[in-house]
Design an enzyme around this catalytic site. Structure first.
Site, PDB file in Angstrom:
ATOM      1  N   SER A 162      32.791  41.977  47.489  1.00 21.82           N
ATOM      2  CA  SER A 162      31.928  42.268  46.339  1.00 21.82           C
ATOM      3  C   SER A 162      32.609  43.192  45.352  1.00 21.82           C
ATOM      4  CB  SER A 162      30.649  42.967  46.802  1.00 21.82           C
ATOM      5  OG  SER A 162      29.937  42.170  47.668  1.00 21.82           O
ATOM      6  N   HIS A 185      34.968  35.368  44.605  1.00 21.55           N
ATOM      7  CA  HIS A 185      33.683  36.055  44.760  1.00 21.55           C
ATOM      8  C   HIS A 185      32.522  35.162  44.341  1.00 21.55           C
ATOM      9  CE1 HIS A 185      30.899  39.594  43.576  1.00 21.55           C
ATOM     10  NE2 HIS A 185      30.691  39.233  44.820  1.00 21.55           N
ATOM     11  N   GLU A 189      33.886  34.420  40.651  1.00 22.51           N
ATOM     12  CA  GLU A 189      34.918  35.273  40.046  1.00 22.51           C
ATOM     13  C   GLU A 189      36.205  35.069  40.843  1.00 22.51           C
ATOM     14  OE1 GLU A 189      32.635  39.209  38.323  1.00 22.51           O
ATOM     15  OE2 GLU A 189      32.890  39.085  40.481  1.00 22.51           O
ATOM     16  N   ASN A 209      29.495  42.739  39.439  1.00 20.23           N
ATOM     17  CA  ASN A 209      28.949  43.884  40.185  1.00 20.23           C
ATOM     18  C   ASN A 209      29.183  45.216  39.476  1.00 20.23           C
ATOM     19  OD1 ASN A 209      27.696  42.450  42.152  1.00 20.23           O
ATOM     20  ND2 ASN A 209      29.361  42.584  43.624  1.00 20.23           N
TER      21      ASN A 209
END
Ligand code: 3HC
Length: 295
Positions: free
Chosen positions: A130, A151, A163, A201
């Site tokens: 993450s 990701h 990602e 994130n």
């Protein structure tokens, strides 16, 4: 060996995918990969977790048959493409391993090193971290130039984004192969430079954290906060329901990582997150978080 031509040179064509970790994310990654026609080896060291994932996948596919979205024959093909188990040596002939295990840098480094020793020389090692450093994870392996972040977002079958995050020494070819693979499994990849939390994130976790602060300060209830962000800011779900879905332990870990990496107190985790984690109220996965899912 099959190669396809990319701008950056010749790249390995992915035919067989290994997924390590059969929790929510790993299960979703295995699902979309099988549905795209890839052979998948899904491994979790805990037999109950991998067993549950296969049952859950078949429940999802049974629903899809009921809705008329797929035929029983197609689902039989999905199952034929999926091999599951608990032995990571079964990754010896895969072209890429997508690791989706616990968000702990030391465990990820140890496991990725082990994967490097087991897999073929040209196997790509991807991590679904993450927020953690790809370069640090890559440096623990025998092939840092073939390690990168891939990701996914929860729920994996629904969220379109992946990602793709190269580490400092990841080759362009490796990134290109993974961008292409992401498209082939129905996702839209974006390339992000390595930085804590990458793109989503970095923005989304402080947003959930601030919502938890608003809750902690008693400004509004969880329901009111979520309703406000849905109706006032057009969010598909409220930030506290989202924290429950992602896992409050994961959101807390990312906040703590940001504080450490950026040395900036603006990322300080909300006390509400700490208290929920201490109580074991991690969200949907434990049946209770900001909301009670047992009712
Ligand atoms: N798994 C699989 N499919 C799901 C699902 C799940 N958990 N939840 C919903 N779906 C599917 C449904 O089956 C339905 O499919 P259909 O249209 O083919 O029947 C479709 O999604 C829509 O479902 P619903 O109508 O029940 O629900 P919504 O329209 O309210 O959508 C949602 C649910 C997709 C979860 C939406 O609320 C949303 O987009 N929320 C935001 C999610 C988000 O921000 N995710 C990112 C989290 S951050 C992260 O993952 C990164 C990590 O590193 C922390």
């Amino acid at each position: 060996m099959n190669y396809v031509e990319f701008k950056g040179g010749n790249c390995l064509e992915i035919k067989k995918i290994g997924v390590l970790g059969a929790g929510t994310m790993g299960m979703g990654i295995a699902q979309v990969s099988v549905e795209a026609g890839y052979s998948v080896v899904l491994i979790d060291v805990v037999p109950e977790i991998v067993g549950k994932a296969v049952i859950r996948l078949n429940q999802v596919w049974a629903k899809a048959i009921e809705k008329g979205k797929v035929t029983a024959e197609t689902v039989a093909n999905f199952n034929a493409l999926l091999v599951s188990g608990t032995d990571i040596n079964d990754f010896k002939d895969v072209d890429i391993v997508i690791e989706a295990i616990v968000e702990d840098i030391d465990i990820k480094k140890k496991v990725q090193k082990q994967l490097g020793e087991i897999c073929k020389n040209d196997t790509i090692l991807a991590t679904n971290t993450s927020a953690l450093s790809i370069t640090e994870i890559a440096a623990a392996t025998n092939r840092p130039n073939k390690v990168l972040g891939m990701h996914f977002f929860n729920p994996v079958p629904v969220m379109k984004l992946v990602e793709v995050i190269p580490g400092v020494v990841t080759t362009d070819n490796t990134a290109q192969v993974v961008m292409e693979l992401s498209r082939k499994i129905g996702k839209e990849p974006v390339l992000a430079k390595e930085s804590p939390g990458f793109i989503v994130n970095r923005i989304l976790v402080p947003y959930m954290n601030e919502a938890a602060n608003v809750y902690q300060e008693g400004i509004a209830s969880a329901e009111e906060i979520d309703k406000a962000m849905k109706l006032g800011a057009g969010m598909p779900m409220g930030p506290l329901a989202l924290a429950d879905m992602v896992g409050i332990d994961i959101v807390l870990a990312v906040c703590e990582f940001f504080v450490k990496e950026f040395a900036d107190s603006k990322y300080r985790p909300s006390l509400a997150f700490r208290q929920k984690v201490r109580a074991g109220h991690l969200g949907v996965k434990t049946g209770r978080g900001f909301y009670d899912y047992n009712m």
